[in-house]
Design a protein around this motif. Sequence first.
Motif, PDB file in Angstrom:
ATOM      1  N   SER A   3      15.097  32.108  94.808  1.00  0.00           N
ATOM      2  CA  SER A   3      16.036  32.770  93.896  1.00  0.00           C
ATOM      3  C   SER A   3      17.409  32.101  93.955  1.00  0.00           C
ATOM      4  CB  SER A   3      16.164  34.258  94.244  1.00  0.00           C
ATOM      5  OG  SER A   3      16.684  34.434  95.543  1.00  0.00           O
ATOM      6  N   MET A   6      17.108  28.928  91.991  1.00  0.00           N
ATOM      7  CA  MET A   6      17.088  29.233  90.557  1.00  0.00           C
ATOM      8  C   MET A   6      18.489  29.546  90.046  1.00  0.00           C
ATOM      9  SD  MET A   6      14.183  28.755  89.223  1.00  0.00           S
ATOM     10  CE  MET A   6      14.607  29.472  87.644  1.00  0.00           C
ATOM     11  N   ASP A   7      19.268  30.272  90.848  1.00  0.00           N
ATOM     12  CA  ASP A   7      20.661  30.571  90.474  1.00  0.00           C
ATOM     13  C   ASP A   7      21.467  29.278  90.348  1.00  0.00           C
ATOM     14  OD1 ASP A   7      20.158  33.264  90.397  1.00  0.00           O
ATOM     15  OD2 ASP A   7      20.935  33.672  92.418  1.00  0.00           O
ATOM     16  N   GLU A  10      20.437  27.459  87.133  1.00  0.00           N
ATOM     17  CA  GLU A  10      21.037  28.130  85.970  1.00  0.00           C
ATOM     18  C   GLU A  10      22.521  27.787  85.863  1.00  0.00           C
ATOM     19  OE1 GLU A  10      19.923  29.727  83.484  1.00  0.00           O
ATOM     20  OE2 GLU A  10      17.836  30.078  84.016  1.00  0.00           O
ATOM     21  N   LYS A  13      23.066  24.494  84.308  1.00  0.00           N
ATOM     22  CA  LYS A  13      22.841  24.479  82.864  1.00  0.00           C
ATOM     23  C   LYS A  13      24.167  24.434  82.117  1.00  0.00           C
ATOM     24  CE  LYS A  13      20.809  27.060  79.016  1.00  0.00           C
ATOM     25  NZ  LYS A  13      20.246  28.340  78.556  1.00  0.00           N
ATOM     26  N   LEU A  37      12.123  23.826  83.317  1.00  0.00           N
ATOM     27  CA  LEU A  37      13.180  24.720  82.863  1.00  0.00           C
ATOM     28  C   LEU A  37      14.056  24.024  81.824  1.00  0.00           C
ATOM     29  CD1 LEU A  37      14.447  27.494  83.083  1.00  0.00           C
ATOM     30  CD2 LEU A  37      15.778  26.701  85.053  1.00  0.00           C
ATOM     31  N   TRP A  41      14.873  25.083  77.980  1.00  0.00           N
ATOM     32  CA  TRP A  41      16.184  25.064  77.322  1.00  0.00           C
ATOM     33  C   TRP A  41      16.094  24.321  75.987  1.00  0.00           C
ATOM     34  CZ3 TRP A  41      18.829  23.294  82.484  1.00  0.00           C
ATOM     35  CH2 TRP A  41      18.910  24.395  83.349  1.00  0.00           C
ATOM     36  N   ASP A  46      18.937  24.823  73.078  1.00  0.00           N
ATOM     37  CA  ASP A  46      20.190  24.504  73.770  1.00  0.00           C
ATOM     38  C   ASP A  46      20.328  23.017  74.084  1.00  0.00           C
ATOM     39  OD1 ASP A  46      20.913  27.188  73.787  1.00  0.00           O
ATOM     40  OD2 ASP A  46      19.878  27.567  75.679  1.00  0.00           O
TER      41      ASP A  46
END
Length: 198
Positions: A3, A6-7, A10, A13, A37, A41, A46
């Motif tokens: 997690s 993953m944070d 992100e 991004k 991932l 996007w 994006d």
Amino acid sequence: MESIIMDMIEAFKGLGYFGIMLALTFEFVPAELVLPLAGFWVYEGDMNLYLAIFAGSIGGVLGPLTLYALGRYGGRPIVLKFGKYFLVKEDHIDKADHFFEKHGGSVAFFGRFIPGVRTAISIPCGMTKMNIWKFIVYTYAAMFPVTSVYVYLGYKLGPQWEKAGAIFGQYANLLLIPIAIIIIWMIVKARKTKQRIS
């Protein structure tokens, strides 16, 4: 732990294509998460598919370059001491050393397709002071098809991008072996052309 990673991804991004490259620079951030991932996007609109693949391929070279530098300027003792921070264990290094002794500098390309070797192979390349430009070219040639497949799978799967890793693992050889053969043929052809010119 996943997690937290993953944070981080992100957060990257927000940096756009540079964020993809930066995420892949850290060897502890799995490309198996970042690249699909990035494909998602693209699915969301994006990012551009081709630019995401390009950024992922560059990032796929920057990460191995850190291990190459560790091997080149630190040697085996430093690698054994700090390798754990890059998720590289001693048995990975031993396997990579053996593979390097057997196949020479071309392992910077071939080693990327072998589990248990693909991450650590950069270290003996650095320790033997392999030409850095050759290392970069071989690594990019190996990372480009891998990156392309992962990003494309993430794009096609959309919200189910997390399944990309399992699909890739199931069909990796069918997808990558023909690509690897084509790339090898191109490298051999370029060498022969260079020899004829010189």
